[in-house]
Each structure stands twice: as structure tokens, then as C-alpha cells.
Design an enzyme around this catalytic site. Structure first.
Site, mmCIF file in Angstrom:
data_model
loop_
_atom_site.group_PDB
_atom_site.id
_atom_site.type_symbol
_atom_site.label_atom_id
_atom_site.label_comp_id
_atom_site.label_asym_id
_atom_site.label_seq_id
_atom_site.Cartn_x
_atom_site.Cartn_y
_atom_site.Cartn_z
ATOM 1 N N LYS A 1 0.844 -1.204 0.000
ATOM 2 C CA LYS A 1 0.000 0.000 0.000
ATOM 3 C C LYS A 1 0.877 1.251 0.000
ATOM 4 C CE LYS A 1 -1.880 1.690 3.968
ATOM 5 N NZ LYS A 1 -1.545 3.123 4.116
ATOM 6 N N ASN A 2 1.877 1.263 0.878
ATOM 7 C CA ASN A 2 2.663 2.488 1.035
ATOM 8 C C ASN A 2 3.638 2.735 -0.114
ATOM 9 O OD1 ASN A 2 1.265 3.033 3.321
ATOM 10 N ND2 ASN A 2 2.947 2.630 4.759
ATOM 11 N N CYS B 1 -5.579 13.547 12.956
ATOM 12 C CA CYS B 1 -5.574 12.135 12.605
ATOM 13 C C CYS B 1 -5.583 11.373 13.901
ATOM 14 C CB CYS B 1 -4.318 11.875 11.782
ATOM 15 S SG CYS B 1 -3.675 10.245 11.877
ATOM 16 N N ARG C 1 0.406 14.741 13.254
ATOM 17 C CA ARG C 1 0.923 14.450 11.907
ATOM 18 C C ARG C 1 0.925 15.658 10.970
ATOM 19 N NH1 ARG C 1 -1.111 8.534 10.025
ATOM 20 N NH2 ARG C 1 0.688 8.648 8.669
ATOM 21 N N ASP D 1 4.212 0.723 12.243
ATOM 22 C CA ASP D 1 3.027 0.051 11.704
ATOM 23 C C ASP D 1 2.909 -1.412 12.147
ATOM 24 O OD1 ASP D 1 2.276 2.369 10.480
ATOM 25 O OD2 ASP D 1 2.752 1.746 8.442
ATOM 26 N N ARG E 1 -8.774 -0.299 4.358
ATOM 27 C CA ARG E 1 -7.832 0.669 3.779
ATOM 28 C C ARG E 1 -6.467 0.025 3.551
ATOM 29 N NH1 ARG E 1 -6.560 4.935 7.492
ATOM 30 N NH2 ARG E 1 -5.011 5.151 5.877
HETATM 31 C C1 UD1 Z 1 4.196 6.927 6.559
HETATM 32 C C2 UD1 Z 1 3.352 5.711 6.294
HETATM 33 C C3 UD1 Z 1 2.720 5.219 7.597
HETATM 34 C C4 UD1 Z 1 3.797 5.005 8.659
HETATM 35 C C5 UD1 Z 1 4.682 6.236 8.802
HETATM 36 C C6 UD1 Z 1 5.873 6.011 9.709
HETATM 37 C C7 UD1 Z 1 2.595 6.049 4.018
HETATM 38 C C8 UD1 Z 1 1.474 6.363 3.109
HETATM 39 N N1 UD1 Z 1 2.320 6.069 5.344
HETATM 40 O O1 UD1 Z 1 3.324 7.960 7.040
HETATM 41 O O2 UD1 Z 1 2.048 3.992 7.324
HETATM 42 O O3 UD1 Z 1 3.173 4.759 9.902
HETATM 43 O O4 UD1 Z 1 5.199 6.626 7.513
HETATM 44 O O5 UD1 Z 1 6.634 4.952 9.271
HETATM 45 O O6 UD1 Z 1 3.706 5.765 3.595
HETATM 46 N N2 UD1 Z 1 6.343 14.814 10.718
HETATM 47 C C9 UD1 Z 1 6.508 16.163 10.953
HETATM 48 N N3 UD1 Z 1 6.382 17.041 9.904
HETATM 49 C C10 UD1 Z 1 6.093 16.624 8.646
HETATM 50 C C11 UD1 Z 1 5.945 15.243 8.400
HETATM 51 C C12 UD1 Z 1 6.069 14.357 9.460
HETATM 52 O O7 UD1 Z 1 6.737 16.565 12.090
HETATM 53 O O8 UD1 Z 1 6.003 17.465 7.746
HETATM 54 C C13 UD1 Z 1 6.468 13.837 11.839
HETATM 55 C C14 UD1 Z 1 5.168 13.084 12.142
HETATM 56 O O9 UD1 Z 1 4.307 13.806 12.985
HETATM 57 C C15 UD1 Z 1 5.683 11.801 12.773
HETATM 58 C C16 UD1 Z 1 7.025 11.576 12.047
HETATM 59 O O10 UD1 Z 1 7.350 12.807 11.425
HETATM 60 O O11 UD1 Z 1 5.930 11.988 14.151
HETATM 61 C C17 UD1 Z 1 6.997 10.489 11.016
HETATM 62 O O12 UD1 Z 1 5.878 10.666 10.160
HETATM 63 P P1 UD1 Z 1 5.953 10.358 8.611
HETATM 64 O O13 UD1 Z 1 7.119 9.478 8.314
HETATM 65 O O14 UD1 Z 1 5.828 11.626 7.853
HETATM 66 O O15 UD1 Z 1 4.614 9.530 8.391
HETATM 67 P P2 UD1 Z 1 3.822 9.473 7.045
HETATM 68 O O16 UD1 Z 1 4.762 9.686 5.911
HETATM 69 O O17 UD1 Z 1 2.600 10.329 7.140
#
Ligand code: UD1
Length: 421
Positions: free
Chosen positions: A22-23, A117, A122, A308, A400
Site C-alpha cells: 500500500k505504502n 488524525c 501528523r 506500523d 484501507r
Molecule cells: C508513513 C506511512 C505510515 C507510517 C509512517 C511512519 C505512508 C502512506 N504512510 O506515514 O504507514 O506509519 O510513515 O513509518 O507511507 N512529521 C513532521 N512534519 C512533517 C511530516 C512528518 O513533524 O512534515 C512527523 C510526524 O508527525 C511523525 C514523524 O514525522 O511523528 C513520522 O511521520 P511520517 O514518516 O511523515 O509519516 P507518514 O509519511 O505520514
């Protein structure tokens, strides 16, 4: 809304096939927006999130055709709108992945902010800051990100991410693929899905190097072409079924997977007492009828233990021998499954970002629900080891991320059925 009813107590035993990731599917479908020619994406899982991204492309006027094997051909030449509406983005945060490609290829984008969320705040600040550093003008108003590129083309630059972000790295990598000059992303996410996206971009004629390490270098090109790409197997789906088999003292063979992407997960399963046999695409796990031993883990970005997989290991620990601690470091509010498991007779105590799990002999069925994807999956696992009929509500979360979960579990001998509420 559908529910799952699980009659616990059966040891899982059998073989299943793992679906595409999925990711990986979501960023790769978003990356099709960068190409001038048609891109065909294969091995896509049949999942609600994938459908949502395809619908998002369709709403923009992009031409999408799907064959009966879920190969999707995307042709952006018909694009009319550069807009990702709130009603789709609110159902799937990963919709933000269209922002980088739209800006890089078409110089403008309007994407709804994903908002809150269930598993934490996030934010997407790192995505926006990175694009600004590449020359985009970004304004956030009325819940939307309005972005444009004065001069038409983003400019390569050095980006240092202060937090490791998976979709942030992917968004910026896609934007950089068509930017003028070189972009260096430091403290990049090393997840296999980032590598899969880089492979796809390179097949499209991009120049991306270093994916899989924490420094990714992208030489921007003027245009990208169509290609054919099959997404990698889903390592989280793989891990979920392995942990389910371990929790039920069972045996399982998962096929069409990629064992080398699961090092941290496999290590913990061995610690729990599982006998593992691997070849290039198959993992066989055998508990030889034994109850799992409780394990301790701490989530962190790849190659460490994926956040995850945290909820599923919590479910295994709930019925394991001994006490294990589960520490969550990636998201701040990702323990909603714990209360539900305790309602089923588990003995799990929460202390800040750590769950202390004292294994009990068995759980007892209860009606349960969860508000995020992996937590919902962990409640299905809890149902498999509970006495009686567990009813898992709000299973749209599971749909999902897990293709045909009840069929796959039935193949393994579980007693599980879907009923309309
Ligand atoms: C992706 C995965 C999700 C997984 C997560 C962590 C997809 C579609 N989803 O989510 O399944 O649980 O990685 O492995 O690939 N953060 C910030 N600022 C930002 C972006 C992120 O502070 O602009 C923080 C988030 O709050 C969190 C951390 O970074 O604490 C990691 O999040 P992130 O790796 O961005 O998660 P996703 O990419 O949304």
C-alpha cells in the site's frame, strides 16, 4: 458499516500470498503525474486507499484505465485541474503526495490539508518547507495549501529534514525529479517504499541516487517519460500475518513477499520462539505449537521496528509467556488498541509512550473497535486468541490496508466472517 466476527481459538496453519505494498502504491500512483507518457503500475493491492488515490487522479481529469488484474495505466495528458479536494484528502492523508508532482510538472497545486488524525497531529510542515526552499510559493488558507512556482520550474537545493518523514521524503524526491539542478535530501527516510519510488522515477528517466540511505541526490531532468512498474510486496501485511500465526501458536507460509525488508520484525519473532525458514520470496514460520514468549521493542524509522507493526506485537504479547514492553517513538498517540485489549482481559499498562504487557493465558471475546488501520488489525489478532465471538467494528479502517483479510485468514483456518452492521 461492516463488522468482522471472529471465533477465537484456532491455530493458524496454511499458506497465503502477500499483496503489493500500500505504502509504495500511493507515492508511485502520485508519481505518474510527473510523466509525459502513460505509466502502468502493476501488483497494486485492491484497497480503499489505492481506490481513493485513483479517484483523486480521475477528479483532476487524468485518464486512468484499470484491467482485471489491477494493473493501472495512468495518462496525465488530459489533466484539467490541479486540485485535491477536502472530501478525498480527509479520508486519506497520503493524498498530500500529489502536491510535489503537481508543482514540479504543472507549476501549481491546491491540496487540502490532511488535518488531525487518530494517531497524532501528523503535520506536513516539512513537505511545505522543502517545496518553498525549492522556490515554490506556498500559502495556507481555508484549510488548503495553495502553491505555485514563479518562473515555472522548481530549483534544486540542499534540504535537511529535521525529522525523518516517509511521505515528506517522497514528496520532495518527486518534486526534485523535474527541478532545475541538483537536490540533496539529508536525513531522508530509508524505508523500502522510498527506494521503490526512486526505482520507478529512474525508470521514467529520472536521476535519483542514494535512496535507501539517509542522503538522496536527485539531478533534475526536463521531462520524464512513461514506464511500467510493479510495486514491491507489502512488508506490513507480511508482518501482520506472521505475528498472527505466532500469537495463535500456529504455522504459516507467506509467499510472494520480500524477507530482506523485514529484518527487525523477523528478529523479534525469533525472540518470541518462532522457527523461521526463508528463501528469496517466502517466509515460513512455525511455533511448533508453543505459546509465544513476550518480546520488548521500540519503534523507530527503517531499518528499525516499524511503528506500523507495533499494535500487532502488542496483541501477541497480550497472550505471551512473560512480560514485554512496547515503546512507541514515531507517533504520539498510537495506543488506542490497548484499552480495547484490556476490555478483552489483557493486562497492559500504559506509561507515557510505553505499554507494559503482562501476558495472560487467553483473552475473552468482546465487541471492540479502533480508529486507525493497524490498531484495527491488532484487534483482529486479539480476536483470534480470544475465547468466544469477538466483534470488530469500523472495519473500513482494515479495508484501507489489508486486501481480503477475512479470505486470507480463512485460508489459514481462522473462523472469521464479515457481516453488514
Ligand atoms: C508513513 C506511512 C505510515 C507510517 C509512517 C511512519 C505512508 C502512506 N504512510 O506515514 O504507514 O506509519 O510513515 O513509518 O507511507 N512529521 C513532521 N512534519 C512533517 C511530516 C512528518 O513533524 O512534515 C512527523 C510526524 O508527525 C511523525 C514523524 O514525522 O511523528 C513520522 O511521520 P511520517 O514518516 O511523515 O509519516 P507518514 O509519511 O505520514
Amino acid at each position: 458499516m461492516d463488522r468482522l466476527i471472529i471465533t477465537g481459538g484456532n491455530r493458524l496453519d496454511g499458506d497465503i500470498r502477500i499483496s503489493g505494498s500500500k505504502n509504495s502504491s500511493l507515492p508511485i500512483l502520485a508519481a505518474t503525474l510527473l510523466a509525459d507518457g502513460p505509466v502502468t503500475v502493476g501488483n497494486l493491492p485492491h484497497l480503499q486507499d489505492v481506490t481513493t488515490l485513483i479517484e483523486l487522479l480521475g477528479r483532476m481529469g487524468v485518464h486512468v484505465t484499470i484491467d482485471d488484474r489491477m494493473n493501472v495505466e495512468v495518462n496525465v495528458s488530459t489533466i484539467e485541474e490541479f486540485h485535491a479536494p477536502y472530501e478525498l484528502v480527509k479520508t486519506m492523508r497520503a493524498s498530500i503526495l500529489v502536491l510535489g508532482p503537481l508543482l514540479a510538472h504543472f507549476g501549481r497545486a491546491e491540496v487540502s490539508l490532511p488535518g488531525g488524525c487518530a494517531i497524532g497531529t501528523r503535520p506536513v510542515d516539512l513537505h511545505l518547507r522543502g517545496l518553498e526552499a525549492m522556490g515554490a510559493e506556498v500559502e495556507v488558507a481555508n484549510g488548503y495549501v495553495y502553491a505555485s512556482v514563479p518562473g515555472g520550474r522548481l530549483k534544486g537545493t540542499r534540504l535537511v529534514l529535521d525529522t525523518v518523514t516517509v511521505t515528506g521524503t517522497e514528496n520532495l524526491m518527486m518534486a526534485a525529479a523535474l527541478a532545475e539542478g541538483t537536490t540533496i535530501i539529508e536525513n531522508a527516510a530509508r524505508e523500502p517504499e522510498v527506494v521503490d519510488l526512486a526505482d520507478c522515477l529512474n525508470k521514467m528517466g529520472g536521476h535519483v541516487q542514494g535512496a535507501g540511505t539517509d542522503t538522496i541526490t536527485i539531478e533534475g531532468v526536463v521531462s520524464l517519460s512513461g514506464t511500467v512498474h510493479n510495486v514491491i510486496p507489502d512488508r506490513i501485511e507480511t508482518g501482520t500475518y506472521l505475528v498472527a500465526a505466532a500469537a495463535t501458536s500456529g504455522r504459516i507460509r507467506v509467499k510472494d513477499t520480500a524477507p530482506h525488508l523485514l529484518d527487525a520484525v523477523l528478529q523479534k519473532l525469533q525472540e518470541a520462539g518462532a522457527k523461521l525458514t526463508l528463501d528469496e520470496t517466502t517466509i515460513e514460520l512455525d511455533m511448533e505449537g508453543r505459546r509465544p514468549k513476550a518480546i520488548s521493542l521500540k519503534t523507530a524509522p527503517y531499518p528499525a521496528m516499524p511503528t506500523d507493526m507495533q499494535a500487532q506485537f502488542t496483541a501477541m504479547n497480550a497472550v505471551a509467556e512473560g512480560t514485554g514492553t512496547i515503546t512507541e517513538t514515531v507517533f504520539e498517540n498510537r495506543f488506542m488498541h490497548v484499552q480495547e485489549m484490556n476490555r478483552m482481559g489483557a493486562d497492559i499498562q500504559l506509561q507515557a509512550n510505553t505499554a507494559i504487557c503482562r501476558g495472560v493465558d487467553h483473552l475473552t471475546a468482546a465487541p471492540v473497535m479502533a480508529t486507525d488501520l493497524r490498531a484495527s488489525a491488532s484487534l483482529v489478532l486479539a480476536g483470534l486468541v480470544a475465547e468466544g465471538d469477538t466483534i470488530v467494528d469500523r472495519i473500513y479502517h482494515i479495508d484501507r490496508g489489508y486486501e481480503c483479510i477475512e479470505e486470507k485468514l480463512q485460508l489459514l483456518g481462522a473462523s472469521i466472517r464479515r457481516v453488514p452492521a
